[in-house]
Scaffold this active site. Sequence first.
Site, short mmCIF file in Angstrom:
data_model
loop_
_atom_site.label_atom_id
_atom_site.label_comp_id
_atom_site.label_asym_id
_atom_site.label_seq_id
_atom_site.Cartn_x
_atom_site.Cartn_y
_atom_site.Cartn_z
CB SER A 10 -0.90 0.00 1.23
OG SER A 10 -1.51 1.28 1.37
CG HIS A 35 -3.78 -1.69 -1.85
ND1 HIS A 35 -4.85 -2.46 -2.26
CD2 HIS A 35 -4.25 -0.92 -0.84
CE1 HIS A 35 -5.91 -2.19 -1.52
NE2 HIS A 35 -5.58 -1.23 -0.66
CG ASP A 37 -5.15 2.11 0.97
OD1 ASP A 37 -6.09 1.32 0.79
OD2 ASP A 37 -4.06 1.78 1.45
CG MET A 39 -8.37 6.88 2.66
SD MET A 39 -7.47 6.83 4.22
CE MET A 39 -6.65 5.24 4.08
CG HIS A 68 -9.63 0.11 -0.60
ND1 HIS A 68 -9.13 -0.12 0.67
CD2 HIS A 68 -10.98 0.21 -0.44
CE1 HIS A 68 -10.12 -0.15 1.54
NE2 HIS A 68 -11.27 0.05 0.90
CG MET A 70 -11.48 3.19 1.92
SD MET A 70 -10.04 3.08 3.02
CE MET A 70 -8.72 3.17 1.81
CG MET A 139 -11.41 -3.01 4.92
SD MET A 139 -9.80 -2.59 4.19
CE MET A 139 -9.08 -1.60 5.52
CG ASP A 177 -5.75 -3.00 3.43
OD1 ASP A 177 -4.78 -2.85 4.21
OD2 ASP A 177 -6.19 -2.10 2.71
#
Length: 221
Positions: A10, A35, A37, A39, A68, A70, A139, A177
Amino acid sequence: MQQPVRIAPSILSADFARLGEEVRAIDAAGADWIHVDVMDGHFVPNITIGPGVVKALRAHSDKPFDVHLMIAPVDPFIQAFAEAGADCISVHPESGPHLHRTLQSIKALGKRAGVVLNPATPVEVVDTVLDLVDLVLVMSVNPGFGGQKFITSQLDKIAALRARIDASGREIDLEVDGGIDAETAPLAIAAGADALVAGTATFRGGPDKYAENIATLRGAR
């Protein structure tokens, strides 16, 4: 059927001042996926990056970008991340009103589609969408921050998902993760995971240690 373990570092734990170099380094060190992330400070209590950064990083690695999201609402941003270079786009059931439609949108853009289950999200959520997904992400921490402790209760969820995936007859990646390190990786793998997201554990020690860190996680059985 459980597949060979893939490691997805990540970039949340990378040096953000030199992200391009970090992606090249982790690629060269043996990462299977990158990966990412994303957010929004709303769905989770943190803000990271947008599609512009994903697009900028795309030139630094040919490895699959495992993105991913979020963010909520998620639907208005799917096309932007697809066009930026995401290979797999994973979403939370809670991030939009119609999970099935969201997954259809991802597939229509030619991308792999994933569903993410938070610690309190029941495993049954995936039962009616397994025919659409290419990846299920468990998660093992509450999303929003790196460096958290692995929630061991999620091991039962991983095992339950492994059984569902195997029964489906489809080749679906089962990714975990959160809090993944040399101690927790073998637990997740034993429960049925075949892809591991690791930030702190892969980026620890600087570029000279990345290959060793990845090899440790990959061999953690």
